[in-house]
Design a protein around this motif. Structure first.
Motif, PDB file in Angstrom:
ATOM      1  N   VAL A 190     -41.396  25.253 -11.629  1.00 42.04           N
ATOM      2  CA  VAL A 190     -41.256  25.070 -13.076  1.00 42.04           C
ATOM      3  C   VAL A 190     -40.196  26.050 -13.553  1.00 42.04           C
ATOM      4  O   VAL A 190     -40.326  27.259 -13.361  1.00 42.04           O
ATOM      5  CB  VAL A 190     -42.598  25.294 -13.804  1.00 42.04           C
ATOM      6  CG1 VAL A 190     -42.402  25.294 -15.314  1.00 42.04           C
ATOM      7  CG2 VAL A 190     -43.613  24.239 -13.387  1.00 42.04           C
ATOM      8  N   TRP A 196     -38.859  25.864 -16.886  1.00 47.10           N
ATOM      9  CA  TRP A 196     -39.187  26.135 -18.292  1.00 47.10           C
ATOM     10  C   TRP A 196     -40.223  25.122 -18.752  1.00 47.10           C
ATOM     11  O   TRP A 196     -40.200  23.966 -18.330  1.00 47.10           O
ATOM     12  CB  TRP A 196     -37.931  26.019 -19.149  1.00 47.10           C
ATOM     13  CG  TRP A 196     -38.185  26.219 -20.613  1.00 47.10           C
ATOM     14  CD1 TRP A 196     -38.245  27.395 -21.280  1.00 47.10           C
ATOM     15  CD2 TRP A 196     -38.429  25.197 -21.586  1.00 47.10           C
ATOM     16  NE1 TRP A 196     -38.504  27.179 -22.612  1.00 47.10           N
ATOM     17  CE2 TRP A 196     -38.622  25.824 -22.827  1.00 47.10           C
ATOM     18  CE3 TRP A 196     -38.509  23.808 -21.526  1.00 47.10           C
ATOM     19  CZ2 TRP A 196     -38.893  25.125 -23.996  1.00 47.10           C
ATOM     20  CZ3 TRP A 196     -38.774  23.105 -22.688  1.00 47.10           C
ATOM     21  CH2 TRP A 196     -38.957  23.766 -23.915  1.00 47.10           C
ATOM     22  N   GLN A 197     -41.155  25.553 -19.605  1.00 47.83           N
ATOM     23  CA  GLN A 197     -42.141  24.627 -20.150  1.00 47.83           C
ATOM     24  C   GLN A 197     -42.294  24.852 -21.638  1.00 47.83           C
ATOM     25  O   GLN A 197     -42.457  25.986 -22.091  1.00 47.83           O
ATOM     26  CB  GLN A 197     -43.502  24.788 -19.473  1.00 47.83           C
ATOM     27  CG  GLN A 197     -44.508  23.776 -19.989  1.00 47.83           C
ATOM     28  CD  GLN A 197     -45.731  23.637 -19.108  1.00 47.83           C
ATOM     29  OE1 GLN A 197     -45.714  24.023 -17.957  1.00 47.83           O
ATOM     30  NE2 GLN A 197     -46.785  23.084 -19.660  1.00 47.83           N
ATOM     31  N   THR A 206     -41.419  19.762 -19.611  1.00 53.47           N
ATOM     32  CA  THR A 206     -41.299  20.800 -18.596  1.00 53.47           C
ATOM     33  C   THR A 206     -40.058  20.482 -17.767  1.00 53.47           C
ATOM     34  O   THR A 206     -39.890  19.346 -17.331  1.00 53.47           O
ATOM     35  CB  THR A 206     -42.541  20.803 -17.672  1.00 53.47           C
ATOM     36  OG1 THR A 206     -43.710  20.994 -18.465  1.00 53.47           O
ATOM     37  CG2 THR A 206     -42.453  21.894 -16.622  1.00 53.47           C
ATOM     38  N   THR A 207     -39.188  21.476 -17.575  1.00 54.05           N
ATOM     39  CA  THR A 207     -38.058  21.268 -16.672  1.00 54.05           C
ATOM     40  C   THR A 207     -38.440  21.847 -15.320  1.00 54.05           C
ATOM     41  O   THR A 207     -39.053  22.918 -15.234  1.00 54.05           O
ATOM     42  CB  THR A 207     -36.763  21.922 -17.195  1.00 54.05           C
ATOM     43  OG1 THR A 207     -36.985  23.309 -17.393  1.00 54.05           O
ATOM     44  CG2 THR A 207     -36.327  21.283 -18.500  1.00 54.05           C
ATOM     45  N   LYS A 208     -38.088  21.103 -14.278  1.00 53.91           N
ATOM     46  CA  LYS A 208     -38.495  21.479 -12.935  1.00 53.91           C
ATOM     47  C   LYS A 208     -37.306  21.413 -11.986  1.00 53.91           C
ATOM     48  O   LYS A 208     -36.301  20.756 -12.265  1.00 53.91           O
ATOM     49  CB  LYS A 208     -39.589  20.530 -12.434  1.00 53.91           C
ATOM     50  CG  LYS A 208     -40.865  20.578 -13.260  1.00 53.91           C
ATOM     51  CD  LYS A 208     -41.893  19.597 -12.745  1.00 53.91           C
ATOM     52  CE  LYS A 208     -43.178  19.680 -13.556  1.00 53.91           C
ATOM     53  NZ  LYS A 208     -44.203  18.758 -13.038  1.00 53.91           N
ATOM     54  N   ALA A 228     -45.117  17.583 -20.399  1.00 50.49           N
ATOM     55  CA  ALA A 228     -46.117  18.634 -20.226  1.00 50.49           C
ATOM     56  C   ALA A 228     -47.515  18.014 -20.314  1.00 50.49           C
ATOM     57  O   ALA A 228     -47.709  16.979 -20.962  1.00 50.49           O
ATOM     58  CB  ALA A 228     -45.940  19.707 -21.301  1.00 50.49           C
TER      59      ALA A 228
END
Length: 193
Positions: free
Chosen positions: A23, A25-26, A31-33, A44
């Motif tokens: 992960v 950023w959430q 959520t960016t993965k 999310a």
């Protein structure tokens, strides 16, 4: 003198097969993965969407127009909304969400919702899925327009006039959601009646 390759010119080594998902950023809704060299976005909390294909007894489809911040302009779409996006509806299913969203956005209620299936909008970049539902036996019960300050505009368009409507909206500068392709498909394929 030969050009020196930049990192963007170099071949991509596929490292995602052996990497763990991370992960990056959430936020509240996305959520960016990253998994190796593959970057993507997820909803999310496993939130998904319900999308409604609502065609009335006179062969008119309900479309919505709303401003989309990522695009910076209005977009023509099928009515849709998130399933379980607020605490009060955390355990709702796609059919419940579709009924709620159809009425909120368009002011129409369906006597019956039929689940068509689950689909993925951009599977190379986003894990988000949506359930497509067909609304049957529509009745106008309110003004629509969405909730809070969504300012959604409902368009009731004859199926036979979809290509002209979409062309006119595109000419006005509106974005067109990819799911509109299912309404244009008979015209694109040459199978329209």
């Amino acid at each position: 003198m030969a050009d020196t390759p930049t990192p963007h010119d170099a071949p991509i080594t596929q490292t995602w097969r052996s990497a763990q998902e991370e992960v990056v950023w959430q936020g509240r809704f996305i959520t960016t993965k990253q998994r190796g060299n593959w970057e993507y976005v997820s909803r999310a909390r496993n939130i998904r969407a319900a999308v409604i294909l609502a065609v009335d007894a006179n062969d008119h489809v309900l479309l919505v127009e709303q401003f989309r911040v990522p695009l910076g302009r209005n977009c023509i779409e099928l009515p849709a909304g998130l399933v379980g996006d607020v605490a009060a509806s955390a355990d709702e299913d796609a059919t419940e969400a579709a009924n709620r969203e159809l009425e909120e956005e368009t002011g129409y209620r369906a006597a019956r919702m039929e689940v068509v299936g689950d689909f993925y909008s951009s599977p190379g970049m986003v894990t988000e899925s949506f359930t497509l539902l067909r609304a049957h036996d529509l009745t106008r019960v309110g003004p629509g327009g969405g909730v809070d300050d969504e300012n959604i505009i409902t368009h009731r368009v004859a199926l036979a006039h979809i290509p002209q409507f979409i062309a006119a909206r595109r000419a006005m500068g509106d974005a067109i959601d990819v799911k509109i392709l299912m309404l244009l498909a008979p015209h694109i394929l040459g199978t329209a009646r």
